[in-house]
Each structure stands twice: as structure tokens, then as C-alpha cells.
Design a protein around this motif. Structure first.
Motif, PDB file in Angstrom:
ATOM      1  N   HIS A  56      -0.133  57.286  26.443  1.00 30.43           N
ATOM      2  CA  HIS A  56      -0.667  55.955  26.770  1.00 30.43           C
ATOM      3  C   HIS A  56      -1.077  55.836  28.242  1.00 30.43           C
ATOM      4  O   HIS A  56      -2.151  55.334  28.559  1.00 30.43           O
ATOM      5  N   GLY A  57      -0.202  56.316  29.129  1.00 31.03           N
ATOM      6  CA  GLY A  57      -0.464  56.203  30.565  1.00 31.03           C
ATOM      7  C   GLY A  57      -1.726  56.945  31.001  1.00 31.03           C
ATOM      8  O   GLY A  57      -2.359  56.591  31.996  1.00 31.03           O
ATOM      9  N   GLU A  58      -2.100  57.975  30.247  1.00 28.48           N
ATOM     10  CA  GLU A  58      -3.311  58.726  30.614  1.00 28.48           C
ATOM     11  C   GLU A  58      -4.554  57.855  30.461  1.00 28.48           C
ATOM     12  O   GLU A  58      -5.532  57.999  31.181  1.00 28.48           O
ATOM     13  N   PHE A  59      -4.492  56.942  29.486  1.00 21.64           N
ATOM     14  CA  PHE A  59      -5.630  56.035  29.311  1.00 21.64           C
ATOM     15  C   PHE A  59      -5.699  55.058  30.496  1.00 21.64           C
ATOM     16  O   PHE A  59      -6.780  54.639  30.894  1.00 21.64           O
ATOM     17  N   ILE A  60      -4.508  54.734  31.034  1.00 22.09           N
ATOM     18  CA  ILE A  60      -4.478  53.887  32.233  1.00 22.09           C
ATOM     19  C   ILE A  60      -5.116  54.639  33.395  1.00 22.09           C
ATOM     20  O   ILE A  60      -5.971  54.110  34.115  1.00 22.09           O
ATOM     21  N   MET A  61      -4.724  55.898  33.521  1.00 26.16           N
ATOM     22  CA  MET A  61      -5.258  56.737  34.597  1.00 26.16           C
ATOM     23  C   MET A  61      -6.780  56.843  34.482  1.00 26.16           C
ATOM     24  O   MET A  61      -7.500  56.682  35.471  1.00 26.16           O
ATOM     25  N   VAL A  62      -7.285  57.081  33.284  1.00 28.40           N
ATOM     26  CA  VAL A  62      -8.734  57.208  33.105  1.00 28.40           C
ATOM     27  C   VAL A  62      -9.431  55.897  33.496  1.00 28.40           C
ATOM     28  O   VAL A  62     -10.429  55.906  34.217  1.00 28.40           O
ATOM     29  N   GLY A  63      -8.878  54.775  33.056  1.00 29.09           N
ATOM     30  CA  GLY A  63      -9.461  53.477  33.420  1.00 29.09           C
ATOM     31  C   GLY A  63      -9.491  53.292  34.933  1.00 29.09           C
ATOM     32  O   GLY A  63     -10.509  52.839  35.494  1.00 29.09           O
ATOM     33  N   ALA A  64      -8.413  53.675  35.591  1.00 27.14           N
ATOM     34  CA  ALA A  64      -8.330  53.510  37.040  1.00 27.14           C
ATOM     35  C   ALA A  64      -9.344  54.404  37.747  1.00 27.14           C
ATOM     36  O   ALA A  64     -10.026  53.970  38.679  1.00 27.14           O
ATOM     37  N   ILE A 124       6.335  55.573  30.892  1.00 22.45           N
ATOM     38  CA  ILE A 124       7.785  55.366  30.822  1.00 22.45           C
ATOM     39  C   ILE A 124       8.120  53.892  31.044  1.00 22.45           C
ATOM     40  O   ILE A 124       8.928  53.307  30.311  1.00 22.45           O
ATOM     41  N   ILE A 125       7.443  53.278  32.032  1.00 22.19           N
ATOM     42  CA  ILE A 125       7.682  51.854  32.260  1.00 22.19           C
ATOM     43  C   ILE A 125       7.283  51.053  31.022  1.00 22.19           C
ATOM     44  O   ILE A 125       8.007  50.157  30.582  1.00 22.19           O
ATOM     45  N   ALA A 126       6.154  51.427  30.425  1.00 26.26           N
ATOM     46  CA  ALA A 126       5.706  50.709  29.226  1.00 26.26           C
ATOM     47  C   ALA A 126       6.723  50.850  28.103  1.00 26.26           C
ATOM     48  O   ALA A 126       7.000  49.894  27.373  1.00 26.26           O
ATOM     49  N   ILE A 127       7.319  52.038  27.980  1.00 26.64           N
ATOM     50  CA  ILE A 127       8.341  52.236  26.935  1.00 26.64           C
ATOM     51  C   ILE A 127       9.530  51.309  27.194  1.00 26.64           C
ATOM     52  O   ILE A 127      10.042  50.647  26.291  1.00 26.64           O
ATOM     53  N   ILE A 128       9.949  51.245  28.479  1.00 29.60           N
ATOM     54  CA  ILE A 128      11.075  50.366  28.818  1.00 29.60           C
ATOM     55  C   ILE A 128      10.735  48.920  28.468  1.00 29.60           C
ATOM     56  O   ILE A 128      11.528  48.207  27.851  1.00 29.60           O
ATOM     57  N   VAL A 129       9.515  48.503  28.831  1.00 27.26           N
ATOM     58  CA  VAL A 129       9.098  47.128  28.554  1.00 27.26           C
ATOM     59  C   VAL A 129       9.082  46.865  27.047  1.00 27.26           C
ATOM     60  O   VAL A 129       9.559  45.821  26.581  1.00 27.26           O
ATOM     61  N   VAL A 130       8.561  47.830  26.290  1.00 33.33           N
ATOM     62  CA  VAL A 130       8.457  47.639  24.843  1.00 33.33           C
ATOM     63  C   VAL A 130       9.848  47.512  24.211  1.00 33.33           C
ATOM     64  O   VAL A 130      10.082  46.676  23.343  1.00 33.33           O
ATOM     65  N   VAL A 131      10.779  48.333  24.696  1.00 33.45           N
ATOM     66  CA  VAL A 131      12.150  48.241  24.174  1.00 33.45           C
ATOM     67  C   VAL A 131      12.788  46.929  24.616  1.00 33.45           C
ATOM     68  O   VAL A 131      13.469  46.255  23.848  1.00 33.45           O
ATOM     69  N   LEU A 132      12.524  46.560  25.883  1.00 34.27           N
ATOM     70  CA  LEU A 132      13.054  45.303  26.423  1.00 34.27           C
ATOM     71  C   LEU A 132      12.584  44.113  25.589  1.00 34.27           C
ATOM     72  O   LEU A 132      13.352  43.215  25.249  1.00 34.27           O
ATOM     73  N   GLY A 133      11.300  44.114  25.243  1.00 35.18           N
ATOM     74  CA  GLY A 133      10.723  42.973  24.523  1.00 35.18           C
ATOM     75  C   GLY A 133      11.024  42.996  23.036  1.00 35.18           C
ATOM     76  O   GLY A 133      10.893  41.996  22.354  1.00 35.18           O
ATOM     77  N   GLY A 134      11.404  44.145  22.513  1.00 31.72           N
ATOM     78  CA  GLY A 134      11.599  44.291  21.064  1.00 31.72           C
ATOM     79  C   GLY A 134      10.465  45.130  20.509  1.00 31.72           C
ATOM     80  O   GLY A 134       9.311  44.721  20.576  1.00 31.72           O
ATOM     81  N   LEU A 135      10.803  46.294  19.946  1.00 32.90           N
ATOM     82  CA  LEU A 135       9.799  47.227  19.429  1.00 32.90           C
ATOM     83  C   LEU A 135       8.784  46.531  18.529  1.00 32.90           C
ATOM     84  O   LEU A 135       9.157  45.869  17.567  1.00 32.90           O
ATOM     85  N   GLY A 136       7.524  46.675  18.859  1.00 37.97           N
ATOM     86  CA  GLY A 136       6.480  46.145  17.988  1.00 37.97           C
ATOM     87  C   GLY A 136       6.190  44.671  18.167  1.00 37.97           C
ATOM     88  O   GLY A 136       5.260  44.152  17.574  1.00 37.97           O
ATOM     89  N   LEU A 140      14.825  52.613  44.926  1.00 44.40           N
ATOM     90  CA  LEU A 140      15.759  52.353  43.822  1.00 44.40           C
ATOM     91  C   LEU A 140      15.088  51.757  42.586  1.00 44.40           C
ATOM     92  O   LEU A 140      15.720  51.586  41.549  1.00 44.40           O
ATOM     93  N   THR A 141      13.782  51.411  42.715  1.00 42.96           N
ATOM     94  CA  THR A 141      13.126  50.670  41.636  1.00 42.96           C
ATOM     95  C   THR A 141      13.232  51.374  40.284  1.00 42.96           C
ATOM     96  O   THR A 141      13.708  50.803  39.304  1.00 42.96           O
ATOM     97  N   LEU A 142      12.799  52.655  40.263  1.00 44.09           N
ATOM     98  CA  LEU A 142      12.810  53.363  38.974  1.00 44.09           C
ATOM     99  C   LEU A 142      14.228  53.498  38.437  1.00 44.09           C
ATOM    100  O   LEU A 142      14.475  53.345  37.236  1.00 44.09           O
ATOM    101  N   ALA A 143      15.160  53.753  39.354  1.00 41.60           N
ATOM    102  CA  ALA A 143      16.558  53.882  38.939  1.00 41.60           C
ATOM    103  C   ALA A 143      17.035  52.573  38.304  1.00 41.60           C
ATOM    104  O   ALA A 143      17.724  52.578  37.277  1.00 41.60           O
ATOM    105  N   ALA A 144      16.624  51.446  38.887  1.00 38.28           N
ATOM    106  CA  ALA A 144      17.019  50.147  38.345  1.00 38.28           C
ATOM    107  C   ALA A 144      16.425  49.949  36.947  1.00 38.28           C
ATOM    108  O   ALA A 144      17.088  49.449  36.033  1.00 38.28           O
ATOM    109  N   TYR A 145      15.160  50.375  36.786  1.00 40.25           N
ATOM    110  CA  TYR A 145      14.524  50.259  35.466  1.00 40.25           C
ATOM    111  C   TYR A 145      15.307  51.045  34.417  1.00 40.25           C
ATOM    112  O   TYR A 145      15.566  50.568  33.312  1.00 40.25           O
ATOM    113  N   TYR A 146      15.665  52.282  34.791  1.00 39.09           N
ATOM    114  CA  TYR A 146      16.388  53.122  33.825  1.00 39.09           C
ATOM    115  C   TYR A 146      17.757  52.547  33.495  1.00 39.09           C
ATOM    116  O   TYR A 146      18.201  52.577  32.347  1.00 39.09           O
TER     117      TYR A 146
END
Ligand code: ATP
Ligand code: MG
Lengths: 234, 288
Positions: free
Chosen positions: B39-47, B227-239, B265-271
Motif C-alpha cells: 500500500h505504501g508504495e502507491f503513496i510513494m508513487v503519488g508523492a 505500517i502506520i496504516a496497518i496500526i490505524v486500521v487495527v486501531l479503528g477496527g479491521l474493515g 520516540l514516535t514510532l515506538a509509541a505507535y508500536y
């Protein structure tokens, strides 16, 4: 209208339907009865394109639709109310009905059809904003039936329509089928309520262990010894 | 006081980008059952499309939304049609498909990333666009970041309206809840899955365009965003699409707070949040 010819269906190595032949003519109500596990749902699934038959054919209005995808079959004018209703649980009553009119030709007419369905089931109008998963069992079946009418079908196939309905509602649901027929919708139904379905249907087939063992006018079946013994407990 | 508002606004900006990057992933998983590690690669391409168009041709980055969006939509459509669809036809067991599709997505990740490195190198890139301050109620905000926030919210709302108000949107939701029943309504499931994947890639592309306006770019930036998107998706509820939007903003604000303490510490806090979540409420905030 609908013709099933020597249809054979297997799940893996297990054959479930054996040389099934039957037909439904325009304007009829035809019932299919049989014990649990006889293969009734499988037959409807095969007609609707959800399972691919191993051999045999299904013809609808003269067109061979064997092996078509299920969305292509709905487009031909067959609406299928699957066992258990299969509503979209997290969508509202209204959205479930709208999904019934998903086909391009139906989508533009969805509001007129909605009014018709609401006329038949006023309760659905009252509950139109409620999520389908919060409906009672009987309400769900009503919604499932309403949804299957939203596509404006020529043939309606109903798998255990009366499931979970109170006796009084069952009577009404069966009367509904006659109304549908009077409105030009041919009806093919599967029922656990053998007696009642034989009373409203014109003809019926009996499916046992994946084979059609008898068929004919409902009056004749109601009199036959085998049906009386095996299905009516007489 | 000013600094608290600043932290919050920065959190919202970050959150807007997170929300935008996550809704696509959430939908791809919720409907197509593809855990799209690429997924993130599509973000990279857009950027990078935006960076290229702006630095080489002077094209306004906002205009790049209408370029990168369709490009990534088509890319996503092709990737689904020729890779995931083929895989799905060859793997009739749904659970096996989920696993295999993740492996396939890994492959896609490396291929897109390598192509990106081939085209754009490995150096950090960036450009300055609307890099000036605006004052709202006496507090200073950077203009480009406010623009990012505005468009992130706008695109999320648009996407939500698409899913809830339009015919294809309703079909996507129906297909997520019961694909077989949806097909009995006349929905062409294969088309719908390809559409979902393409839309997810498009939303990722939008996120890429927006974040390129204020953040640094690198061809290996994709995976951290995934990875951040995965965390967000799990945080919000899969799907759950609204869950992903909400989750994005929550994570953004947490990120912004931790950032003021120590950016490292940001990424560590996310994890940490992710692990706590998995243990305490694996179904997420709005999950079933
Ligand atoms: N997906 C499947 N995979 C394997 N076997 C199946 C599958 N679906 C049904 N069967 C088997 O096929 C046989 C017929 O099932 P079917 O659901 O068609 O029966 P039915 O007549 O509809 O029964 P009921 O009245 O209980 O609904 C059963 O033995 C069942 O276990
Ligand atoms: Mg059955």
C-alpha cells in the motif's frame, strides 16, 4: 419458463444431485419439498449460478444459462431469496431494499418499487432506517422477500420463506405468493411446511437424496400414500 | 495555550494524512481480503509523481491530485486484474488466499520500490510549496500544512459519501458484508473487487500528493507508511472505514504529542499502542 435437465451437482467427491429434471411454467406456483439434506438448496444454488453443475443444463426463457455467473442470471429475471435471507447485516432496511434494485434497469425505478414493497410490508417502511441485523427473525424474512422483489423479477425462487415466521405470518407470506403470481411473477418455492405449500402450489416435486422421486399436481401428491406417510405424518 | 493548539493542529494534519492512507488499506482488506503490504508504495508513487511534475514542469501540486489519482487508480486496477484476480482464481480456499495475497503484495512492494529507486534514486527529495505562515486567531500555522489538512478531510468525506450514497459505493459495502448475496443482487463481484483495489490505490496516491507538499520524500518511504496504516486500521477496527478515519486522527494526535517530547520516540509509541490494542481490544474502536 425454467427447465432443469438431468442436472448433476457434486461437492468435491460427494454427489448431491442426481439427474434432476424439472420445469416451471410461466404463471405457476411450483413447490419443491424434501427432507433436510435432500439437496433442495443445492438445486436452487445451481440454478442461480452459485454452484457449478457437473453436468446437465438449466434453461430460462429458452436461453441456456448453465454456468452463467450469478449476477448474469439475476439480470435475466430470476430473483433468489436464499436460505436464511442473507441480508446485509450492517446496512439499513432501506439500503437492503435498494441493493435489491442494484441492476441498472431497476436502479432508476427503485423508488416506485420501494413504494410497492412498502405497500405490501408497511412494517418495513416504519423500520427503514434500522440496521438489518437488529430486525427480528420474521421481519428479516419480510425484508428478504421485499428485497428479492426489488429487481422486478419474472421468476422468484424462495428457499424456506416461512423460516422463523409465526404461523399467522406464514399464512400471510403464502398468500403473498399468490399475489405475486397474480402480478405476473412465477413462483418456485422450497418449504418445510409441506402441507401448506402443497395447498397453495399448482404443482410440486419431491426430492429425496438428490433425486426427484415424484412430481405432479399438488392434489395428486396430497393423496399419494408416500407423501402422506413421509411428509404429512398421516 | 498556543503550544497546545499547535500540537493539536499538527496532530490533526498528521492524522489527516494517516486517515487518508488508511481508508484505502482498510477497504482493500475489508472487501477484497487483500492485506496489501504494498500500500505504501502507491503513496510513494503519488508523492514522486507530484515532486516530478512540480520540479520539472512547475505544475501546481494541487493539480497533481487529478493526475496522480487516475494514474494510481489505473495502476491499482491492473495490479488487481492481472495479479490478485489470477491468484484468487488459483486459490479457492479463502484463508489460503489471504495468506498468499500478502506474499504477492510483498513482491509488488519490492518491484514498485525498485522501479522507484531506478527512476528517482535514493536521495531525500522535497520541494517548497506555499511555504509561508498564516495567522488564525493570532496563532501561526504553516499554509501548506493547513492545505493538507483541508484536502485530507475533504477527500475522506468525499470517499465516505461515495461509499454511503452512491450505487457502486453501496455495492462495495454489500460485497464486504456478504459477497455471495451481493452477487445475487446482480453485483459483478470480480469487477467490484478490482474497483475496491483501484480506489484504495487512488486514496494512497492522494495521500502521497498531499504529504509531498510538506514532508520529505524518499523512495523507501512506503513501508513505514504501510505500517502506520496497518496500526490505524487495527486501531479503528479491521474493515471499518469510519473507524480508519477516526483512528488516523487519534494516531496523528498521539504522534504529535510524543513528537514534542522526543521525535525519536514516535514510532515506538505507535508500536506500543498497537501492541496494547492487540492485547486489550483486538477488534478496534469501531470494530464488530
Ligand atoms: N458447500 C458444501 N460443501 C459440501 N457439502 C455440502 C455443501 N452444501 C451442502 N452440502 C451437502 O449437500 C447435501 C444437500 O444439502 P442442501 O443444503 O442442498 O440440503 P437441503 O435440502 O437444502 O436441506 P435443508 O432442508 O436442511 O435446508 C447435504 O448433505 C449437505 O451436507
Ligand atoms: Mg436448504
Amino acid at each position: 419458463m425454467l427447465e432443469v435437465n438431468t442436472l448433476n451437482v457434486s461437492y468435491g467427491n460427494v454427489q448431491v444431485l442426481w439427474d434432476v429434471c424439472l420445469k416451471v411454467d410461466e404463471g405457476e406456483i411450483v413447490a419443491l419439498v424434501g427432507a433436510n439434506g435432500a439437496g433442495k438448496t443445492t438445486l436452487l444454488n445451481a440454478i442461480a449460478g452459485l454452484v457449478k453443475p457437473a453436468s446437465g443444463s438449466v434453461t430460462f426463457l429458452g436461453e441456456d444459462i448453465t454456468g452463467y455467473s450469478s449476477n448474469a442470471i439475476v439480470e435475466r429475471g430470476i430473483a433468489y431469496l436464499p436460505e436464511g435471507g442473507r441480508l446485509f447485516p450492517d446496512m439499513s432496511v432501506l439500503e437492503n431494499l435498494e441493493m435489491g434494485a442494484y441492476l441498472k434497469n431497476s436502479w432508476n425505478k427503485r423508488n416506485e418499487r420501494l413504494e410497492k414493497v412498502y405497500e405490501i410490508f408497511p412494517l418495513l417502511k416504519e423500520r427503514r432506517k434500522q440496521l438489518a441485523k437488529t430486525l427480528s427473525g420474521g421481519e428479516r424474512q419480510m425484508l428478504a422477500m421485499g428485497r428479492s422483489l426489488m429487481s422486478g423479477p419474472k421468476l422468484g425462487m424462495f428457499d424456506e420463506l416461512s423460516y422463523g415466521m409465526a404461523p399467522k405470518l406464514v399464512m400471510e407470506a403464502f398468500k403473498m405468493l399468490e399475489t405475486l403470481r397474480d402480478n405476473g411473477i412465477t413462483v418456485f418455492l422450497i418449504e418445510q411446511n409441506v402441507k401448506q405449500s402443497l395447498e397453495i402450489a399448482d404443482r410440486a416435486y419431491v426430492l429425496e437424496n438428490g433425486e426427484i422421486v415424484s412430481g405432479g399436481s399438488c392434489n395428486a401428491l396430497l393423496e399419494s400414500d408416500h407423501v402422506r406417510k413421509a411428509y404429512l405424518g398421516l | 495555550m498556543t503550544s497546545i493548539i499547535n500540537i493539536l493542529v499538527n496532530g490533526l494534519i498528521l492524522g489527516g494524512i494517516y486517515a487518508l492512507t488508511s481508508v484505502g488499506l482498510s477497504m482493500q482488506y475489508g472487501v477484497a481480503r487483500i492485506f496489501n503490504i504494498a500500500h505504501g508504495e502507491f503513496i510513494m508513487v503519488g508523492a514522486f509523481i507530484t515532486w516530478m511534475l512540480y520540479t520539472s514542469f512547475g505544475i501546481n501540486p494541487l493539480l497533481c491530485l487529478v493526475v496522480a489519482g487516475p494514474v494510481l487508480f489505473i495502476l491499482g486496477f491492473i495490479v488487481h486484474r492481472y495479479l490478485f484476480k489470477t491468484l484468487k482464481d488459483k486459490t479457492p480456499v479463502p484463508t489460503a488466499f489471504e495468506g498468499n495475497s500478502m506474499l504477492l503484495a510483498f513482491g509488488i512492494l519490492f518491484i514498485i520500490q525498485s522501479l522507484g529507486i531506478y527512476l528517482w534514486g535514493t536521495q531525500i527529495k522535497g520541494y517548497s510549496f506555499m511555504a509561508y505562515s498564516i495567522y488564525l486567531g493570532g496563532i501561526r500555522f504553516s499554509a501548506n500544512r493547513m492545505l493538507i489538512l483541508f484536502f485530507a478531510v475533504f477527500l475522506c468525506v468525499l470517499f465516505y459519501l461515495f461509499l454511503t450514497r452512491t450505487r457502486p459505493g453501496k455495492a462495495i459495502r454489500a460485497a464486504a458484508q456478504d459477497p455471495e448475496a451481493a452477487s445475487l443482487m446482480g453485483v459483478d463481484i470480480n469487477k467490484m473487487l478490482a474497483l475496491c483495489f483501484a480506489l484504495g490505490a487512488m486514496m494512497a496516491g492522494f495521500a502521497g500528493v498531499l504529504l509531498s507538499m510538506a514532508y520529505q520524500l524518499q523512495t523507501n518511504m512506503g513501508l513505514p507508511y504501510t505500517i502506520i496504516a496497518i496500526i490505524v486500521v487495527v486501531l479503528g477496527g479491521l474493515g471499518s472505514i469510519p473507524g480508519s478515519m477516526l483512528g488516523g486522527f487519534i494516531l496523528g494526535i498521539i504522534g504529535s504529542i510524543v513528537n514534542t517530547i522526543d521525535p525519536g520516540l514516535t514510532l515506538a509509541a505507535y508500536y506500543l499502542l498497537f501492541m496494547i490494542l492487540l492485547l486489550v481490544r483486538p477488534s478496534g474502536i469501531l470494530g464488530r
